[in-house]
Design an enzyme around this catalytic site. Sequence first.
Site, PDB file in Angstrom:
ATOM      1  CE  LYS A  39       3.142 -63.403 -84.718  1.00  0.00           C
ATOM      2  NZ  LYS A  39       3.942 -62.369 -84.033  1.00  0.00           N
ATOM      3  CD  GLN A  92       3.232 -58.981 -82.520  1.00  0.00           C
ATOM      4  OE1 GLN A  92       3.011 -60.195 -82.476  1.00  0.00           O
ATOM      5  NE2 GLN A  92       3.903 -58.419 -83.509  1.00  0.00           N
ATOM      6  CG  ASP A  96       8.979 -64.103 -81.098  1.00  0.00           C
ATOM      7  OD1 ASP A  96       8.773 -64.641 -82.206  1.00  0.00           O
ATOM      8  OD2 ASP A  96       8.305 -63.150 -80.673  1.00  0.00           O
TER       9      ASP A  96
END
Length: 312
Positions: free
Chosen positions: A66, A110, A133
Amino acid sequence: INSLCNMYIWKKISMKIIDGKKISNDVLDEIKNHVEDRVNNRKKVPHLAAILVGDDGPSQTYVNSKIRACERVGFNSSLFKFNDNINEDELLNEITKINENKEIDGFIVQLPLPSNIDQEKILTQVSPEKDVDGFHPFNYGKMTLGIDTFIPATPSGIVELIKRYKIDLSGKRCLVIGRSQIVGRPISILLSQNQSFANATVTVAHSRSKELETLCINSDLIVSAIGIPKFLKSRMVSDNSIIIDVGISRVDDETSSKGYKIVGDVDFEDFSQRDVMITPVPGGVGPMTISMLLKNTLKACELKDWLLNLIH
Ligand code: NAD
């Protein structure tokens, strides 16, 4: 003549690849152009941050890719790394700090988190305007209602593939295998919505589902998100089906320097002679997940511009 015939037969029955890597690169190029326009217009460079707890190997790999993607499109990025002995309150505090950091437009936590930390509590702490997200209940609810918001990156990547390959799902039978909050559930919601790319008749299967093979063979599109290597076999699907393989599993591979290779839920080789469209692993949904995360970050940055304009 013989070889022409062979070519014809080969062409007719070989599977078609849905090239997620190529589409992902196209999306990243588009984002890069946007960033260049922003810089030329003296606007803020988008900034994505990631929180990584512990030293889980795959999680580190995902976060690194990322960050590399951020560099590729000209975003700023930050990594907040914590030992897995960080407690819940400390992590909540760190999230509050990032929420208040004006430089950061969007951030992700994460997953998975260590078992002593309540994932739901952590994800709910993320400010909805920075929740690139799309896991905050506020954004998840908006997605469910079909209101414009941050769509979780993996389902969003699948939708992007469907759009760019001009796959018409209207009235088609779609089977989603897996009901996780991050893939199975949201993609099943999105594909059933009254949207031009969707309008499908969606069935969700999971570990308790019976007669999965019958469900598979009767489907026009299968999204598999279960994480069982080579689970889906050629005999389980009909001709002309579209197969989206979300699964990512590490399997031992002595020929690789790492000692393992990445495979999907689909037994890819088993499909080589089938008239189906299929996303490979790697090179299918994985790269799309990253580019759609960056697209969400750009959206967060633009949303902030818009809000600031309203105030001034
Ligand atoms: P998960 O691991 O949380 O859950 C697995 C799901 O599969 C569950 O809903 C379970 O009910 C279902 N399932 C398990 N065994 C089954 C069976 N035999 N038949 C039918 N259903 C069964 O799900 P997840 O987090 O969505 O991850 C699924 C896979 O997708 C994993 O391999 C993960 O690494 C991968 N993944 C890939 C990406 C990407 O960007 N490509 C993103 C997220 C997850």
